[in-house]
Scaffold this active site. Structure first.
Site, PDB file in Angstrom:
ATOM      1  N   LYS A   1      18.071  -1.905   5.038  1.00  0.00           N
ATOM      2  CA  LYS A   1      19.215  -1.061   5.388  1.00  0.00           C
ATOM      3  C   LYS A   1      18.850   0.431   5.380  1.00  0.00           C
ATOM      4  O   LYS A   1      17.819   0.829   4.823  1.00  0.00           O
ATOM      5  CB  LYS A   1      20.387  -1.390   4.463  1.00  0.00           C
ATOM      6  CG  LYS A   1      20.847  -2.842   4.630  1.00  0.00           C
ATOM      7  CD  LYS A   1      22.058  -3.193   3.794  1.00  0.00           C
ATOM      8  CE  LYS A   1      22.497  -4.629   4.043  1.00  0.00           C
ATOM      9  NZ  LYS A   1      23.693  -5.004   3.258  1.00  0.00           N
TER      10      LYS A   1
ATOM     11  N   PHE B   1      36.555  -3.516   2.398  1.00  0.00           N
ATOM     12  CA  PHE B   1      35.301  -2.754   2.449  1.00  0.00           C
ATOM     13  C   PHE B   1      34.726  -2.626   3.860  1.00  0.00           C
ATOM     14  O   PHE B   1      33.710  -1.973   4.053  1.00  0.00           O
ATOM     15  CB  PHE B   1      34.247  -3.406   1.537  1.00  0.00           C
ATOM     16  CG  PHE B   1      33.907  -4.826   1.910  1.00  0.00           C
ATOM     17  CD1 PHE B   1      33.015  -5.110   2.932  1.00  0.00           C
ATOM     18  CD2 PHE B   1      34.481  -5.890   1.224  1.00  0.00           C
ATOM     19  CE1 PHE B   1      32.698  -6.412   3.269  1.00  0.00           C
ATOM     20  CE2 PHE B   1      34.169  -7.204   1.563  1.00  0.00           C
ATOM     21  CZ  PHE B   1      33.270  -7.461   2.583  1.00  0.00           C
TER      22      PHE B   1
ATOM     23  N   ARG C   1      17.434  -6.688  -4.526  1.00  0.00           N
ATOM     24  CA  ARG C   1      18.644  -5.871  -4.573  1.00  0.00           C
ATOM     25  C   ARG C   1      18.795  -5.160  -5.908  1.00  0.00           C
ATOM     26  O   ARG C   1      19.374  -4.073  -5.966  1.00  0.00           O
ATOM     27  CB  ARG C   1      19.863  -6.740  -4.273  1.00  0.00           C
ATOM     28  CG  ARG C   1      19.997  -7.064  -2.784  1.00  0.00           C
ATOM     29  CD  ARG C   1      21.118  -8.022  -2.516  1.00  0.00           C
ATOM     30  NE  ARG C   1      21.340  -8.232  -1.088  1.00  0.00           N
ATOM     31  CZ  ARG C   1      21.840  -9.343  -0.574  1.00  0.00           C
ATOM     32  NH1 ARG C   1      22.171 -10.353  -1.369  1.00  0.00           N
ATOM     33  NH2 ARG C   1      22.014  -9.445   0.731  1.00  0.00           N
TER      34      ARG C   1
ATOM     35  N   ASN D   1      23.551  -2.335  -0.951  1.00  0.00           N
ATOM     36  CA  ASN D   1      22.734  -3.338  -1.647  1.00  0.00           C
ATOM     37  C   ASN D   1      21.355  -3.527  -1.019  1.00  0.00           C
ATOM     38  O   ASN D   1      20.693  -4.539  -1.226  1.00  0.00           O
ATOM     39  CB  ASN D   1      23.480  -4.667  -1.720  1.00  0.00           C
ATOM     40  CG  ASN D   1      23.771  -5.259  -0.352  1.00  0.00           C
ATOM     41  OD1 ASN D   1      23.479  -4.647   0.675  1.00  0.00           O
ATOM     42  ND2 ASN D   1      24.354  -6.448  -0.334  1.00  0.00           N
TER      43      ASN D   1
ATOM     44  N   HIS E   1      19.617  -7.233   3.761  1.00  0.00           N
ATOM     45  CA  HIS E   1      20.481  -8.302   4.261  1.00  0.00           C
ATOM     46  C   HIS E   1      19.679  -9.567   4.464  1.00  0.00           C
ATOM     47  O   HIS E   1      18.495  -9.523   4.824  1.00  0.00           O
ATOM     48  CB  HIS E   1      21.123  -7.887   5.594  1.00  0.00           C
ATOM     49  CG  HIS E   1      21.811  -9.011   6.310  1.00  0.00           C
ATOM     50  ND1 HIS E   1      23.105  -9.383   6.042  1.00  0.00           N
ATOM     51  CD2 HIS E   1      21.372  -9.866   7.282  1.00  0.00           C
ATOM     52  CE1 HIS E   1      23.435 -10.403   6.825  1.00  0.00           C
ATOM     53  NE2 HIS E   1      22.400 -10.712   7.582  1.00  0.00           N
TER      54      HIS E   1
END
Length: 212
Positions: free
Chosen positions: A20, A66, A114, A124, A127
């Site tokens: 990410k 969220f 994570r 986090n 993915h």
């Protein structure tokens, strides 16, 4: 009389992994962990998703509290998407990631990715596809040019190897035993390249130029 037991069939599974935006600078060390964990990185691409693309990717999360923060986070910078392959790739990658909430991961799975790279419930770090159907959909989303097809296993794999690999390889191994070179792997590699039956044949026919 000895009974020949069938060789175990290993199914090679694929999953999608995403590094990410906030930890993209850690890509090299994360890729090293991935490879040391027995995965093959089949394909990799770096891209910057728009909020609309993120909404489409996380469509199953639409309507949750969220969701706006998630799409804003995932579109905040470039990310790295990878197709990972190995036996039970989906479950092994999820195990390596740890709990989706990084705060919980730090307490219960401190060695998970994570826990190491994540910040909180939203950020986090990485993915992973949740199941086979999700992996197939997500891989097509991130790599639309990829044709997802099963890796040959069992009899199909044996037939392929027997047709295209085994005959030439056996000749090479036989010659290797005769020669007994000091560096057998390099010698065999060179021999296979030289004796590849699919190597293009050069035509040495004389070229006739037409008069102007």
């Amino acid at each position: 009389m000895d009974l020949l037991m069938p060789l175990p069939q290993i199914y090679v599974e694929k999953t999608l992994a995403i590094i990410k935006p906030d930890i993209i600078d850690k890509e090299e060390e994360i890729r090293d962990i991935i490879l040391r964990s027995g995965f093959t990185i089949v394909q990799r691409r770096k891209l910057h998703l728009s909020p609309e693309h993120c909404s489409n990717f996380y469509v199953e999360q639409y309507g949750k509290m969220f969701f706006p923060n998630l799409t804003a986070y995932m579109s905040s910078g470039p990310l790295v998407a990878m197709i990972l392959a190995r036996h039970k790739a989906i479950s092994y990658w999820k195990e390596l990631l740890g709990p989706s909430n990084s705060l919980i991961a730090k307490e219960t799975h401190p060695d998970s990715l994570r826990a190491i790279y994540g910040t909180d419930d939203l950020r986090n770090a990485l993915h992973g596809s949740n199941d086979f159907a999700a992996a197939e959909r997500e891989i097509r989303f991130m790599f639309p040019e990829v044709i997802i097809e099963p890796v040959p296993i069992g009899q199909a794999a044996k037939d392929y190897l027997n047709l295209y690999v085994t005959p030439t390889l056996l000749r090479g191994l036989t010659e290797l035993c005769k020669q007994k070179p000091a560096d057998p792997l390099t010698w065999l590699a060179d021999w296979l390249l030289e004796n590849n039956p699919n190597k293009p044949k050069l035509c040495h026919c004389p070229v006739t130029e037409e008069p102007y």
